[in-house]
Design a protein around this motif. Structure first.
Motif, PDB file in Angstrom:
ATOM      1  N   CYS A   1     -13.628   1.842   4.534  1.00 37.35           N
ATOM      2  CA  CYS A   1     -12.292   2.217   4.399  1.00 37.35           C
ATOM      3  C   CYS A   1     -11.447   1.492   5.523  1.00 37.35           C
ATOM      4  O   CYS A   1     -12.094   1.200   6.772  1.00 37.35           O
ATOM      5  CB  CYS A   1     -11.951   3.833   4.385  1.00 37.35           C
ATOM      6  SG  CYS A   1     -12.831   4.751   3.183  1.00 37.35           S
ATOM      7  N   PHE A  18      -3.614   0.968  10.900  1.00 40.86           N
ATOM      8  CA  PHE A  18      -2.607   0.265  10.016  1.00 40.86           C
ATOM      9  C   PHE A  18      -0.986   0.793  10.083  1.00 40.86           C
ATOM     10  O   PHE A  18      -0.257   0.271  10.198  1.00 40.86           O
ATOM     11  CB  PHE A  18      -3.059   0.404   8.447  1.00 40.86           C
ATOM     12  CG  PHE A  18      -2.413  -0.210   7.658  1.00 40.86           C
ATOM     13  CD1 PHE A  18      -2.430  -1.695   7.376  1.00 40.86           C
ATOM     14  CD2 PHE A  18      -1.618   0.294   6.388  1.00 40.86           C
ATOM     15  CE1 PHE A  18      -1.838  -2.427   6.540  1.00 40.86           C
ATOM     16  CE2 PHE A  18      -0.616  -0.450   5.884  1.00 40.86           C
ATOM     17  CZ  PHE A  18      -0.966  -1.733   5.896  1.00 40.86           C
ATOM     18  N   GLN A  19      -1.048   2.365  10.182  1.00 40.75           N
ATOM     19  CA  GLN A  19      -0.073   3.072  10.385  1.00 40.75           C
ATOM     20  C   GLN A  19       0.769   2.655  11.734  1.00 40.75           C
ATOM     21  O   GLN A  19       2.085   2.581  11.614  1.00 40.75           O
ATOM     22  CB  GLN A  19      -0.073   4.432   9.798  1.00 40.75           C
ATOM     23  CG  GLN A  19       0.818   5.492  10.269  1.00 40.75           C
ATOM     24  CD  GLN A  19       1.673   5.482   8.956  1.00 40.75           C
ATOM     25  OE1 GLN A  19       1.151   6.031   8.012  1.00 40.75           O
ATOM     26  NE2 GLN A  19       2.868   4.852   8.725  1.00 40.75           N
ATOM     27  N   ASP A  55      -8.879   1.386   8.458  1.00 43.83           N
ATOM     28  CA  ASP A  55      -8.613   2.217   9.486  1.00 43.83           C
ATOM     29  C   ASP A  55      -7.029   2.460   9.366  1.00 43.83           C
ATOM     30  O   ASP A  55      -6.456   1.594   9.907  1.00 43.83           O
ATOM     31  CB  ASP A  55      -8.849   1.957  10.939  1.00 43.83           C
ATOM     32  CG  ASP A  55      -8.586   2.730  12.148  1.00 43.83           C
ATOM     33  OD1 ASP A  55      -8.060   3.851  11.762  1.00 43.83           O
ATOM     34  OD2 ASP A  55      -9.122   2.657  13.121  1.00 43.83           O
ATOM     35  N   TRP A  56      -6.695   3.576   8.697  1.00 45.95           N
ATOM     36  CA  TRP A  56      -5.466   3.933   8.254  1.00 45.95           C
ATOM     37  C   TRP A  56      -4.652   4.231   9.553  1.00 45.95           C
ATOM     38  O   TRP A  56      -3.404   3.665   9.656  1.00 45.95           O
ATOM     39  CB  TRP A  56      -5.227   5.076   7.298  1.00 45.95           C
ATOM     40  CG  TRP A  56      -3.866   5.237   6.823  1.00 45.95           C
ATOM     41  CD1 TRP A  56      -2.919   6.112   7.373  1.00 45.95           C
ATOM     42  CD2 TRP A  56      -3.086   4.384   5.810  1.00 45.95           C
ATOM     43  NE1 TRP A  56      -1.848   5.777   6.824  1.00 45.95           N
ATOM     44  CE2 TRP A  56      -1.875   4.995   6.041  1.00 45.95           C
ATOM     45  CE3 TRP A  56      -3.554   3.713   4.839  1.00 45.95           C
ATOM     46  CZ2 TRP A  56      -0.937   4.397   5.015  1.00 45.95           C
ATOM     47  CZ3 TRP A  56      -2.866   2.956   4.168  1.00 45.95           C
ATOM     48  CH2 TRP A  56      -1.470   3.384   3.761  1.00 45.95           C
ATOM     49  N   ASN A  57      -5.126   4.904  10.610  1.00 46.98           N
ATOM     50  CA  ASN A  57      -4.277   5.082  11.818  1.00 46.98           C
ATOM     51  C   ASN A  57      -3.906   3.821  12.316  1.00 46.98           C
ATOM     52  O   ASN A  57      -2.773   3.851  12.856  1.00 46.98           O
ATOM     53  CB  ASN A  57      -5.138   6.040  12.811  1.00 46.98           C
ATOM     54  CG  ASN A  57      -5.214   7.287  12.227  1.00 46.98           C
ATOM     55  OD1 ASN A  57      -4.485   7.835  11.510  1.00 46.98           O
ATOM     56  ND2 ASN A  57      -6.437   8.004  12.751  1.00 46.98           N
ATOM     57  N   SER A  62       0.881  -1.058   0.023  1.00 50.60           N
ATOM     58  CA  SER A  62      -0.092  -0.207  -0.189  1.00 50.60           C
ATOM     59  C   SER A  62       0.906   1.180   0.107  1.00 50.60           C
ATOM     60  O   SER A  62       0.699   2.011  -0.806  1.00 50.60           O
ATOM     61  CB  SER A  62      -0.928  -0.172   1.171  1.00 50.60           C
ATOM     62  OG  SER A  62      -0.016  -0.052   2.320  1.00 50.60           O
TER      63      SER A  62
END
Length: 275
Positions: free
Chosen positions: A235, A241-242, A237-239, A162
């Motif tokens: 979506c 994942f990050q 949860d990018w936080n 990603s």
């Protein structure tokens, strides 16, 4: 006026089912014409019922076989899918959690687009900060992959696809302002070959992770319609994942610093694990 004998209600019970024997010549009371007529009607009626019954049995058996076969095929496909999907394992899957999110409209200022400026470069650097991550030996074996080995023996080097795709987006941005990124241009980072590579990375990634959101249209004016991307969508949860990537981040600055963290290419154990 003809006289008809009353037929016993137990008539069918006295005869074998669909008996073809009729009566025997030595019967003391041979059947009369009325009895023959009734017997003929009985046999005809039961022949029809038997045919219907046989047809229903056949259909039941056919449906049973089909259902059993379908279940077996479905079970086989599920087993096949399970075996295939086992090969796609990624330790990052533990960080995947979905959420409903309203995306920002394009007219809202974004830190990732616009004219080159320090704030923009910093935003991209922060977004891509954990592209390179550490992978354990057990995780490598489960993925059935090999990679370069970290010099300190703590694991192997991997990179998140990603973030690789986001790197390609950044390269397209930088290709608009090559004079502002001379170092990247000098390393052929903005060459046609590299940008073609990025097109394929993004095409494959978008098709592999298709966003199923349905957008709509609206009238911008009486002669023009425009797309409407508003509304919540599913979506990652990018936080979250990050945060997973940050915990495994391999921090270094520049190519030489990165190579210094690895076992040299001509030394034993430079690649692993052995699978």
């Amino acid at each position: 006026m003809p006289h008809y004998e009353k037929v016993s209600t137990s008539y069918e019970e006295d005869k074998p089912f669909l008996s073809s024997e009729g009566y025997r010549p030595d019967d003391q009371n041979p059947p009369r014409d009325g009895d023959r007529l009734l017997q003929s009607r009985f046999l005809k009626t039961h022949s029809i019922l038997f045919a219907i019954h046989a047809a229903l049995i056949f259909l039941n058996v056919a449906f049973f076989i089909r259902a059993t076969t379908s279940t077996a095929i479905c079970h086989t496909n599920n087993e096949l899918d399970k075996a295939v999907f086992e090969k796609t394992f990624s330790p990052a899957e533990s960080a995947i959690r979905y959420t409903a999110k309203e995306l920002e409209y394009e007219h809202i200022p974004s830190p990732f687009v616009g004219k080159p400026r320090p704030e923009l470069d910093h935003a991209w650097t922060q977004l891509l900060r954990s592209t390179m991550v550490k992978v354990s030996e057990d995780e490598m074996k489960r993925m059935n992959k090999t990679s370069v080995t970290l010099r300190d023996g703590s694991g192997y080097v991997g990179y998140l696809e990603s973030l690789h795709m986001l790197h390609c987006v950044k390269r397209f941005y930088e290709s608009r302002y090559p004079e502002h990124y001379p170092d990247i241009q000098a390393e052929n980072g903005l060459s046609d070959e590299h940008l073609d590579h990025c097109i394929e990375v993004l095409r494959q990634g978008i098709m592999c992770n298709a966003d199923a959101t349905i957008n709509t249209f609206f009238w911008e004016n009486p002669t023009k319609i425009d797309g409407d991307r508003s509304g919540p969508r599913k979506c990652v949860d990018w936080n979250r994942f990050q945060a997973w990537a940050d915990e495994r981040r391999l921090g270094f600055s520049g190519r030489e610093a990165f190579l210094a963290t690895l076992i040299p290419s001509d030394d034993p154990g430079t690649m692993g694990p052995v699978v």
